[in-house]
Design an enzyme around this catalytic site. Sequence first.
Site, PDB file in Angstrom:
ATOM      1  N   HIS A 201     -84.630 -14.732 -10.819  1.00 11.21           N
ATOM      2  CA  HIS A 201     -84.371 -16.136 -11.095  1.00 11.21           C
ATOM      3  C   HIS A 201     -83.251 -16.726 -10.253  1.00 11.21           C
ATOM      4  O   HIS A 201     -83.193 -17.934 -10.062  1.00 11.21           O
ATOM      5  CB  HIS A 201     -84.180 -16.340 -12.586  1.00 11.21           C
ATOM      6  CG  HIS A 201     -85.501 -16.280 -13.271  1.00 11.21           C
ATOM      7  ND1 HIS A 201     -85.980 -15.126 -13.832  1.00 11.21           N
ATOM      8  CD2 HIS A 201     -86.488 -17.194 -13.373  1.00 11.21           C
ATOM      9  CE1 HIS A 201     -87.204 -15.363 -14.295  1.00 11.21           C
ATOM     10  NE2 HIS A 201     -87.538 -16.599 -14.041  1.00 11.21           N
ATOM     11  N   GLU A 443    -100.210 -14.671 -16.123  1.00 13.69           N
ATOM     12  CA  GLU A 443     -99.189 -13.932 -15.380  1.00 13.69           C
ATOM     13  C   GLU A 443     -99.053 -12.495 -15.863  1.00 13.69           C
ATOM     14  O   GLU A 443     -98.136 -11.778 -15.475  1.00 13.69           O
ATOM     15  CB  GLU A 443     -97.847 -14.670 -15.426  1.00 13.69           C
ATOM     16  CG  GLU A 443     -97.373 -15.080 -16.797  1.00 13.69           C
ATOM     17  CD  GLU A 443     -96.067 -15.895 -16.757  1.00 13.69           C
ATOM     18  OE1 GLU A 443     -95.423 -15.973 -15.701  1.00 13.69           O
ATOM     19  OE2 GLU A 443     -95.693 -16.430 -17.817  1.00 13.69           O
ATOM     20  N   ASP A 467     -94.627 -13.247 -11.959  1.00 11.36           N
ATOM     21  CA  ASP A 467     -94.745 -12.208 -12.982  1.00 11.36           C
ATOM     22  C   ASP A 467     -96.006 -11.377 -12.793  1.00 11.36           C
ATOM     23  O   ASP A 467     -96.001 -10.170 -13.072  1.00 11.36           O
ATOM     24  CB  ASP A 467     -94.728 -12.827 -14.384  1.00 11.36           C
ATOM     25  CG  ASP A 467     -93.305 -13.073 -14.852  1.00 11.36           C
ATOM     26  OD1 ASP A 467     -92.468 -12.183 -14.656  1.00 11.36           O
ATOM     27  OD2 ASP A 467     -93.029 -14.159 -15.388  1.00 11.36           O
ATOM     28  N   CYS A 514     -98.635 -21.496  -9.598  1.00 19.96           N
ATOM     29  CA  CYS A 514     -97.273 -22.040  -9.591  1.00 19.96           C
ATOM     30  C   CYS A 514     -96.233 -20.987  -9.248  1.00 19.96           C
ATOM     31  O   CYS A 514     -95.046 -21.272  -9.239  1.00 19.96           O
ATOM     32  CB  CYS A 514     -96.955 -22.707 -10.925  1.00 19.96           C
ATOM     33  SG  CYS A 514     -96.954 -21.561 -12.299  1.00 19.96           S
TER      34      CYS A 514
HETATM   35  C1  PEP Z   1     -94.320 -16.919 -12.423  1.00 16.06           C
HETATM   36  O1  PEP Z   1     -94.121 -15.917 -13.118  1.00 16.06           O
HETATM   37  O2  PEP Z   1     -94.983 -16.907 -11.360  1.00 16.06           O
HETATM   38  C2  PEP Z   1     -93.749 -18.215 -12.813  1.00 16.06           C
HETATM   39  C3  PEP Z   1     -94.084 -19.319 -12.184  1.00 16.06           C
HETATM   40  O3  PEP Z   1     -92.854 -18.232 -13.822  1.00 16.06           O
HETATM   41  P1  PEP Z   1     -91.330 -17.755 -13.711  1.00 16.06           P
HETATM   42  O4  PEP Z   1     -91.036 -17.484 -12.260  1.00 16.06           O
HETATM   43  O5  PEP Z   1     -90.482 -18.834 -14.272  1.00 16.06           O
HETATM   44  O6  PEP Z   1     -91.329 -16.509 -14.530  1.00 16.06           O
HETATM   45 MG    MG Z   2     -93.363 -16.153 -15.114  1.00 17.03          MG
END
Ligand code: PEP
Ligand code: MG
Length: 594
Positions: A201, A443, A467, A514
């Site tokens: 993150h 995911e 994920d 995404c």
């Molecule tokens: C993902 O897991 O690709 C996603 C978009 O969510 P995050 O990165 O916030 O876990």
């Molecule tokens: Mg995710």
Amino acid sequence: MCPPIATNVDMQILQGIAVSPGIAIGAALVVEHQGLVLARRAVDPSAVGAELARLDRAVDAVGAEIERDRQAVAAQVGDQYGAIFSAHLQMLRDPHLHGELQTLIAQQFQAAELAVSQTLRRYARTLQELPNSFLAERAHDLRDLESRLLNHLLDRRAAGPPELDAPTIVLAHDLPPSQTARLDRRWVRGFATEVGGEGGHTAILAKGLELPAVVGTSTLLDEVLTGDRVIVDGDQGLVIIRPTPEYVAQYERELAQRQSRLADLAAWRDLAAETTDGHPLHLLANIEFPHELAACLDRRADGIGLYRTEFLYLGSDAEPTEEEHFEAYRQVVAALRPRPVVIRTLDLGADKMGHLPRTEDEHNPFLGLRSIRLSLRNVDLFRVQLRAILRASAIGPVKILFPLIATLRELRQAKLFLHETMEDLEEAGLAFDRNLPVGMMVEVPAAVMMIDHFLPEVDFISIGTNDLIQYTLAVDRSNKEVADLYQACDPAVVRLIRTTLQAARAAGVPVSVCGQMSGIPHCVLLLLGLGLTEFSVPPAALLEVKRVCRCVSMRQCRAIADTALQMQSAQEIDAYLKEELRKVVSQPSESRGS
Ligand code: PEP
Ligand code: MG
């Protein structure tokens, strides 16, 4: 005037993982554990006596603290365990150590906390490199001792976010999103951390903030002091500490060139997002904070494809109220309408915890109580957010997205809470969109395996490759030790995406990607070829993705995807896609958006 602090003045270049592109030049701000900033402070020669006394007081206080711990542990589990603390006491009182600290303060005029930190870290590093694993383990004891001494030398409770007034590069062992979110964005130019990986993150946040970042540099903090000049090269994954004037000049030139190339990309802003054979595409943006809206609007995003609402929790000290949730969503929805905004419910947990207490003994937080699981266990918290999202749906087109769905039961429970909340609002006479589209993130591989059962129960899906890669390949997305195994183009991941896209197309359910993958130019070719027409990417990647799409035909991309699907490794697919990208996109890619 204070004499200069003697430090290692040589330039150091550290290699890490490039996670957010760009170049940043500024003064280092070293953020220690718990957000503490270790300032580079010189001691006036007339104050050396007082500084030495300060050190002695801290040593005495830590000595008393360790002795208390020793007695408490010995009383509970026996003398042999208390002996560990005796070893700590011995280290603390070691005359050699004490002599070194005194020299640094008295002769090099270093502040006591700097002397302690540098010296104990050097000892720890020496021990860690020894082949004898018992001695190597003692390095932890030294770090513990350092931490205890710093606690006394600096009042940790008083450590809030530092005030900045010049371009700053934030350096840390790890930079939890909660700390990152609090930094003064007017002055922060880039990040570098010792740990972390591409999908973590810190990386996502850096991209969201469009700040160059490098993670996983290992020894960063041993090499740098607050105030040192630092360059972060987010393209090559380099952190350059105390660069020579030649390096600074070279990077300043590159920075200027880069800014002009980014300005050139603006030429794509008002062109339609479509392939050369006329297939229309949707380019949406991922955001973490409402202030990212300006960049999304400027680059003509077709909407917000992922609003990561957990960052609301990470920027403040208290649990956000329904009004705070609502206000954040309202701003985004009002600014974007009539374009849609996909609001994802809380995805806290793992490396993003907010104010929720971390459950004890979560050995594998990425497999633990995170995301939708946390929401379904904390229903009061979940309902507050659902109410705010529903209220925002009265302002403009909103879709709701549930993260980390692994079972049908979870999806059904989440929908049930949503419908109950709708009834509450109705009773209270509050406006909302009854037909608000409900979607789920795909995911977790289990969701792909069961996708034909999920699709009839949702209005849209969004593939979270960040994920999906981690759970498919069993690779922690933020662990630098396995960063080389975290591969978006792994054939297993590519097949899961293909399966999902095929099933969604057959069922007539809209689908987007995404995860970070959809903003990486060479992956865009693959995703187009697999049939994807909706991309949700960091705002920084919007124009670059559009440029790639406008250089290829769907037909070309299908052929590329067919070839890639025959391949057996991520490396092979990656190399092939990069080569194809070079062929179709005439100029070198500048804003990689990966
Ligand atoms: C993902 O897991 O690709 C996603 C978009 O969510 P995050 O990165 O916030 O876990
Ligand atoms: Mg995710």
